[in-house]
Motif scaffolding. Structure first.
Motif, short mmCIF file in Angstrom:
data_model
loop_
_atom_site.label_atom_id
_atom_site.label_comp_id
_atom_site.label_asym_id
_atom_site.label_seq_id
_atom_site.Cartn_x
_atom_site.Cartn_y
_atom_site.Cartn_z
N THR A 57 89.08 -4.68 81.45
CA THR A 57 88.18 -4.04 80.21
C THR A 57 90.29 -3.15 80.02
OG1 THR A 57 88.23 -1.97 80.98
CG2 THR A 57 85.91 -2.56 81.16
N PRO A 58 90.06 -2.99 78.16
CA PRO A 58 90.91 -2.75 77.62
C PRO A 58 91.19 -1.47 78.71
CG PRO A 58 90.04 -3.23 76.53
CD PRO A 58 88.51 -3.38 77.34
N GLY A 59 92.82 -1.16 78.39
CA GLY A 59 92.89 0.35 78.93
C GLY A 59 92.86 1.25 78.24
N VAL A 60 92.29 2.08 78.23
CA VAL A 60 91.89 3.26 77.80
C VAL A 60 92.37 4.77 77.86
CG1 VAL A 60 89.58 2.66 77.50
CG2 VAL A 60 90.05 3.64 79.16
N ASN A 61 92.07 5.80 77.45
CA ASN A 61 93.17 7.36 77.70
C ASN A 61 91.85 8.24 78.26
OD1 ASN A 61 96.05 7.18 77.49
ND2 ASN A 61 95.88 6.26 75.30
N SER A 62 90.43 8.33 77.07
CA SER A 62 89.40 8.46 77.69
C SER A 62 88.11 7.43 77.43
CB SER A 62 89.38 9.94 76.65
OG SER A 62 88.80 10.47 76.46
N LEU A 63 87.24 8.83 77.80
CA LEU A 63 86.29 7.40 77.16
C LEU A 63 84.75 8.06 76.51
CD1 LEU A 63 84.73 6.42 80.80
CD2 LEU A 63 85.04 5.30 79.14
N LEU A 64 85.85 9.52 75.68
CA LEU A 64 85.26 10.32 74.42
C LEU A 64 85.39 9.22 73.66
CD1 LEU A 64 85.15 13.86 74.99
CD2 LEU A 64 83.00 12.02 75.53
N PRO A 65 85.58 8.55 72.92
CA PRO A 65 86.47 7.54 72.27
C PRO A 65 87.08 7.46 71.08
CG PRO A 65 84.21 6.30 72.39
CD PRO A 65 83.91 7.52 73.21
#
Lengths: 648, 226
Positions: A57-65
């Motif tokens: 998946t793409p790199g994310v900092n948080s799952l609260l988008p």
């Protein structure tokens, strides 16, 4: 039921894609530039003798988008319900990684944690007690160095053991009560109700468009929406902040428990180089040197030495004559001979351009670009150029697509997706179509100007930079919406691994061969028939007033511009031939260079532009590009008629 | 509900007076000094006797149909305005209260915060000059002292010098939802940071990661210097 799914989730730039490759043997374009993996890539691996699907998946900092990438990842977790999550984190950045881990815990999916880039953490004196961390989280934790493969065997072993879902950490009485308030709306035993509830509390309502499948009979999106409104109204502070604070406190507590810092180590050379590249001095000097070295490699070696060898020796002496002789031996009719090796033949024109002229150039460019990407240099260039890009309504993040555009505008047009706002994506697409020459075109242009007064090149460059800045500035004024602010993580400078660079080059070249070469063939065929039916001459005559009067060019140049639509460099190459035949003077060379650079993008880029931006935006961009190209070239012609000395 | 106001005075008359003077002060910012209009506004917004309190208490005089503040009225008016707007800043910036919640809470706070607390809030916030709505906050003694003798303890990142270190005190995110990204990048209250450079962009070391920000973002990150 199909295969079981393992999904990799982690912050940007933690080596997720390399790990993905280690697991699957397939390579997703890895990079050091946050946000490059836009699509989900998937591959296969076997765990305990069973085949598994692996998704990156793409790199994310948080799952609260707060970005598209984060939304893609979050939705994937909720909708596809993978069987196992591998949470990859940067070991030297434990607290950031754990923030995401705790969010993942809400999804009720089995999980394992990879503390990646463990070598860099060790260099900085950071020690993490993996066993203790594993006990606290309730899931296996393994230290890895994906680039070298260290810890991979252990990781695979851990992934094969069944893991239980991680315990859900409480968020405090108020939030927990609010989240429990959502439970009756969901089907019994629905594991994701907290995850959906958190999204709703944080004000992300996009989730409602597809949450239907998770809901209990008797409830619906409408009821859930109203419940969310009611719950949110009970908080004076925005719940998003409260959730964040609660998580932060938990992370701090865990970090204090498992992490020890050794003595601060002297900054290493790579860190010092990293700092130099960021500062105006010597940053701009370094940028200049790097640009020059890339030019030597791509422009001189790729476009000169390699092209000469392939075009003159391989195609000129062997392939084209060989095919011609073969056809003669077969006594094929003239039509077939012409279509293959005539002036507009598939072999003599399409293949020789595609493989002899363009392939070496894009290959060298992709190698150079890969090195810059993997070394962590590009984000530093973003910092240096942020202010310049702001003039054009963009910010430093847009440096990536523009630099990539100097390699291949078509590929760059797709990369414009990484930008935050629609406005920025439109501006970058416009600039790529208008004034950013691609490497193939650049090479031919540099070749043309090589034997001439350097003033031609200087004037061309000045006009190009001027048009880029003016077009960006104008577009940023006219288009609605705001510029997004520049916030970017700067990864450490790393030594690129050649293996990874070549992998990435291979992926990009395959793309190039599959997508672009067929277009060459079609383009050549169109020209062949236009020529055969004598429409080429008619078109030339139709365009004559503009080309001859307004731009002061010979009628034959029309053909070059028509071809230029198929491939930008094709057009430039056409001009090259005219110039060699002595049909262009200095003024005409300058005007035609400006025109060919600004005029229509190549057909591949044009098609991608329609696909990415939709027909309304793409056709507006086309009209603007044509108007600006003709206007500016006409103006340059007028200027040079009045002051011939500018180039003479 | 039992009222436990300790300061300045446990009387609603005092509150009404402060409220009324704040109103006069604010209206004057908008160039409205007509006595009749102000009287009506006070009767509707504060209390029936507010106008009387102001004029009879010697805080303002009616001169040719206009209401003019006396020196005492001026001082008290500026003071209450200052407290109200500082309270708004505190609730907005530090506590991130939702917009509709800010005003009623600020209205209560302004009457109960003492001079010392006012100064502490002002210093914590780095002696701000404007309230969240863009109106001027009248400067207090602490602001003048800060200008002369010492630099504020909490400053926006954009006013720090390269090489300085500190801890993030708070972030102003209300009008800039996209800056929530800062939080997930580790720029959170309590995080210690070191400013590396300010040009061409701000670059900070934050734990083991490094962030680049443009100046407008740096101006919204408030740091307690160490």
């Amino acid at each position: 039921m199909g295969l079981k799914t393992l999904v990799l989730v982690g912050n940007p730039n933690v080596g997720k894609s390399v790990l993905f490759h280690r697991l699957t043997g397939r390579y997703a374009a890895v990079s050091n530039y946050p946000g490059t993996t836009v699509d989900l890539s998937s591959g296969l691996t076997s765990l305990a003798g069973e085949k598994w699907r692996v998704v990156d998946t793409p790199g994310v900092n948080s799952l609260l988008p707060s970005s598209e990438d984060e939304r893609v990842t979050r939705d994937f977790l909720l909708r596809e319900r993978p069987d196992l999550v591998l949470n990859v984190m940067d070991a030297k950045n434990l607290s950031r990684g754990l923030g995401l881990t705790l969010e993942l815990a809400e999804y009720g999916i089995s999980m394992a944690v990879a503390l990646n880039i463990a070598d860099e953490a060790m260099d900085r004196g950071i020690t993490i007690d993996a066993e203790r961390l594993s006990r606290r989280l309730g899931v296996p934790v393994v230290s890895t160095v994906a680039t070298t493969g260290e810890g991979m065997a252990e990781l695979k072993r851990v992934l094969e053991r069944p893991t239980c879902p991680i315990a859900r950490p409480p968020l405090g009485p108020d939030l927990d009560r609010a989240l429990e308030g959502f439970a009756p709306h969901f089907r019994k035993g629905e594991a994701a109700h907290r995850a959906v509830g958190l999204a709703l509390l944080a004000g992300d309502e996009t989730i409602l468009t597809w949450a239907g499948g998770l809901l209990a009979p008797g409830s619906g999106e409408r009821q859930l929406f109203e419940a969310a409104q009611a719950q949110r109204a009970r908080f004076a502070r925005p719940p998003r902040h409260l959730i964040f604070d609660a998580r932060e406190a938990q992370v701090r507590e865990i970090v204090a428990d498992v992490l020890t810092m050794g003595g601060r180590i002297e900054p290493r050379l790579s860190q010092r180089i990293g700092q130099w590249c960021l500062r105006p001095w010597p940053g701009y000097l370094i940028a200049g040197v790097i640009l020059y070295v890339v030019y030597l490699f791509v422009g001189v070696f790729g476009a000169g030495t390699a092209v000469n060898f392939l075009e003159k020796t391989v195609f000129g002496k062997f392939i084209t004559p060989g095919v011609t002789r073969f056809l003669e031996a077969l006594r094929t009719p003239g039509f077939v001979t012409d279509i293959l090796v005539g002036p507009y033949g598939v072999v003599s024109m399409a293949f020789s351009y595609a493989f002899a002229l363009i392939l070496p150039i894009v290959t060298t460019f992709f190698i150079a670009f890969g090195l810059l990407e993997d070394s962590g240099y590009l984000p530093r260039l973003s910092v240096l150029l942020d202010r310049v890009f702001r003039v054009m309504g963009l910010n430093g993040r847009a440096v990536l697509p523009v630099i990539l555009g100097l390699g291949c505008d078509t590929m760059a047009t797709m990369t414009a997706r990484i930008l935050d706002t629609k406005k920025e994506r439109v501006i970058v697409t416009l600039l790529l179509a208008l004034s950013i020459p691609c490497s193939a075109q650049l090479a031919v242009i540099l070749g043309m100007t090589a034997g001439m007064s350097p003033r031609v090149l200087v004037l061309w460059l000045t006009v190009l930079i001027g048009v880029t800045l003016a077009a960006g500035w104008g577009a940023s004024r006219l288009l609605p919406g705001a510029r997004s602010t520049f916030v970017m993580e700067i990864p450490p400078i790393r030594r690129p691994l050649l293996r990874n660079i070549f992998m990435k080059m291979k992926v990009r070249l395959t793309w190039y061969l599959k997508e672009v070469v067929p277009l060459f063939v079609w383009g050549t065929l169109i020209l062949f028939f236009l020529d055969r039916w004598r429409w080429l001459g008619a078109l030339e005559r139709a365009c004559a007033p503009v080309v001859q009067r307004f731009l002061g060019l010979p009628a034959e140049a029309t053909q070059a511009f028509l071809i230029g639509f198929l491939r930008r460099d094709y057009g430039a190459a056409g001009l090259y031939h005219l110039q060699k035949a002595g049909q262009l003077d200095l003024r005409q060379v300058t005007v035609s260079l400006v025109l060919i650079t600004l005029f229509m993008p190549c057909i591949a880029q044009w098609l991608i532009m329609f696909k990415e931006r939709g027909w309304r935006e793409a056709s507006s961009i086309t009209v603007v590009v044509m108007a600006v190209a003709l206007g500016v070239s006409g103006a340059v012609n007028g200027l040079l008629v009045a002051f011939p000395l500018l180039v003479g | 509900m039992t009222q436990t106001h300790k300061f300045p005075l446990p009387s609603s008359a005092r509150e009404n007076l402060e409220e009324a003077l704040g109103l006069v002060w604010h209206k004057r910012e908008e160039n409205m000094t007509e006595a009749a209009v102000l009287r009506k506004a006070m009767e509707d917004g504060v209390s029936k006797d507010a106008y009387g309190l102001v004029v009879e208490g010697g805080y303002a005089r009616e001169i040719a149909g206009r209401l003019e503040l006396t020196p005492e009225g001026e001082a008290l008016g500026a003071n209450i305005t200052r407290r109200h707007r500082l309270a708004e800043r505190l609730l907005t910036d530090v506590l991130s209260l939702d917009d509709p919640a800010v005003d009623p809470n600020a209205c209560q706070l302004e009457h109960i915060i003492s001079a010392e607390v006012t100064e502490s809030i002002c210093t914590l916030l780095g002696h701000p000059r404007e309230c969240p709505h863009g109106l001027t906050i009248p400067p207090g003694d602490c602001c003048h002292r800060a200008e002369k003798y010492l630099e504020p303890i909490v400053v926006p990142l954009s006013r720090m010098r390269p090489g300085e270190e500190g801890r993030v005190a708070y972030l102003q995110l209300r009008e800039h939802p996209e800056l929530h990204r800062l939080l997930s990048l580790g720029m959170i209250p309590g995080a210690s940071l070191r400013l590396h450079q300010t040009y061409p962009a701000y670059v900070v070391d934050l734990g083991e990661s490094q962030l680049a920000l443009e100046e407008t973002v740096a101006a919204r990150v408030f740091v307690r210097r160490s």
